[in-house]
Design an enzyme around this catalytic site. Structure first.
Site, PDB file in Angstrom:
ATOM      1  CG  HIS A  88      -9.709  -3.918   8.383  1.00 42.25           C
ATOM      2  ND1 HIS A  88      -8.753  -4.389   9.260  1.00 42.25           N
ATOM      3  CD2 HIS A  88     -10.660  -4.875   8.304  1.00 42.25           C
ATOM      4  CE1 HIS A  88      -9.123  -5.577   9.710  1.00 42.25           C
ATOM      5  NE2 HIS A  88     -10.272  -5.898   9.147  1.00 42.25           N
ATOM      6  CG  ASN A 127      -2.160  -0.892   0.914  1.00 38.46           C
ATOM      7  OD1 ASN A 127      -3.060  -0.516   0.169  1.00 38.46           O
ATOM      8  ND2 ASN A 127      -2.151  -2.090   1.474  1.00 38.46           N
ATOM      9  CG  MET A 156       0.210  -5.403  11.431  1.00 36.05           C
ATOM     10  SD  MET A 156      -1.595  -5.262  11.242  1.00 36.05           S
ATOM     11  CE  MET A 156      -1.836  -6.048   9.643  1.00 36.05           C
ATOM     12  CB  ILE A 203      -2.930  -0.906  19.521  1.00 38.14           C
ATOM     13  CG1 ILE A 203      -3.496  -2.211  18.940  1.00 38.14           C
ATOM     14  CG2 ILE A 203      -4.049  -0.036  20.074  1.00 38.14           C
ATOM     15  CD1 ILE A 203      -4.088  -3.145  19.974  1.00 38.14           C
ATOM     16  CD  GLU A 224     -14.656   0.134  19.536  1.00 41.08           C
ATOM     17  OE1 GLU A 224     -15.168  -0.894  19.116  1.00 41.08           O
ATOM     18  OE2 GLU A 224     -15.305   1.172  19.821  1.00 41.08           O
TER      19      GLU A 224
HETATM   20  C1  GAR Z   1      -3.172  -4.634   4.070  1.00 40.44           C
HETATM   21  O1  GAR Z   1      -3.938  -5.662   3.491  1.00 40.44           O
HETATM   22  C2  GAR Z   1      -3.961  -3.849   5.073  1.00 40.44           C
HETATM   23  O2  GAR Z   1      -5.311  -3.731   4.738  1.00 40.44           O
HETATM   24  C3  GAR Z   1      -3.789  -4.682   6.317  1.00 40.44           C
HETATM   25  O3  GAR Z   1      -2.443  -5.050   6.284  1.00 40.44           O
HETATM   26  C4  GAR Z   1      -2.044  -5.239   4.929  1.00 40.44           C
HETATM   27  C5  GAR Z   1      -0.719  -4.562   4.708  1.00 40.44           C
HETATM   28  O4  GAR Z   1      -0.198  -4.891   3.450  1.00 40.44           O
HETATM   29  N1  GAR Z   1      -4.147  -3.970   7.515  1.00 40.44           N
HETATM   30  C6  GAR Z   1      -4.808  -4.508   8.532  1.00 40.44           C
HETATM   31  O5  GAR Z   1      -5.128  -5.673   8.583  1.00 40.44           O
HETATM   32  C7  GAR Z   1      -5.151  -3.540   9.652  1.00 40.44           C
HETATM   33  N2  GAR Z   1      -6.034  -4.144  10.605  1.00 40.44           N
HETATM   34  P1  GAR Z   1       1.007  -4.050   2.836  1.00 40.44           P
HETATM   35  O6  GAR Z   1       2.117  -4.004   3.908  1.00 40.44           O
HETATM   36  O7  GAR Z   1       1.431  -4.827   1.629  1.00 40.44           O
HETATM   37  O8  GAR Z   1       0.495  -2.685   2.492  1.00 40.44           O
END
Ligand code: GAR
Length: 192
Positions: free
Chosen positions: A109, A13, A90, A92, A143
């Site tokens: 998400h 991302n 990842m 909080i 939250e």
């Molecule tokens: C993504 O799929 C994002 O939506 C998820 O982590 C991945 C990171 O991928 N986020 C969560 O699950 C947040 N709760 P990336 O490092 O390739 O961007």
């Protein structure tokens, strides 16, 4: 507007946001900092390749979540950051942090919130056997995986589809939606 992208892993991302910025797709938004809590994250390689400053802070040395976040806040203040984009971060964030940057933190998400919150949104939806899952972009509140929703897009799960195929489809949607949301924020087109 100066942007900080927070990452923990692969950084696909982050890459989509970097690519969008290069094509003018973030309007006046500029990624000025990548914050990461893992020293071996591939996202750091991506940032360095594009000469974006990185700030790596693993959680080990900090007594509390708030202590950790205060160190990051100093760095954000120095760079005059106006928007924080969580892209697979990842960890909080503390209430202190979230309140300081209220309405200026976005998260993506890989599920249709409020369904399948947590760290394994894609797999949890797949294992639950639902026909449709998707992607959510939302403002961050204290939250976890909550807060006002900005965009949601559905992704259908085909019969006999593999988890890998679903992951690929979800990421493709993420890489389209997130730069669009950031561009809209930068241009003042959204309110929480
Ligand atoms: C993504 O799929 C994002 O939506 C998820 O982590 C991945 C990171 O991928 N986020 C969560 O699950 C947040 N709760 P990336 O490092 O390739 O961007």
């Amino acid at each position: 507007m100066n942007i900080a992208v927070f990452v923990s892993g692969n950084g696909s991302n982050l890459q989509a946001l970097i690519d969008a910025e290069k094509k003018g797709g973030l309007s006046s938004g500029k990624i000025k900092l990548v914050v990461c809590d893992k020293s071996d994250a591939f996202a750091l390689v991506r940032a360095k390749k594009h000469n974006i400053p990185v700030f790596v802070l693993t959680g080990d040395r900090h007594a509390s979540r708030e202590e950790y976040d205060k160190v990051i806040i100093e760095e954000l203040d120095q760079k005059n950051i106006g928007l924080i984009v969580l892209a697979g971060f990842m960890r909080i964030l503390s209430g202190h942090f979230v309140n300081k940057y209220a309405n200026r933190i976005l998260n993506i998400h890989p599920a249709l919130l409020p369904a399948f919150k947590g760290a394994n949104g894609i797999k949890d939806a797949y294992d639950a056997g639902v026909d449709v899952t998707g992607v959510t972009v939302h403002f961050v509140i204290e939250e976890l995986d909550s807060g006002p929703i900005i965009f949601q897009e559905e992704v259908k799960i085909g019969k006999n589809e593999s988890l890998e195929k679903l992951e690929e489809k979800i990421h493709k949607v993420e890489h389209k939606l997130y730069p669009k949301a950031v561009r809209m924020f930068v241009d003042g087109e959204m309110r929480s």
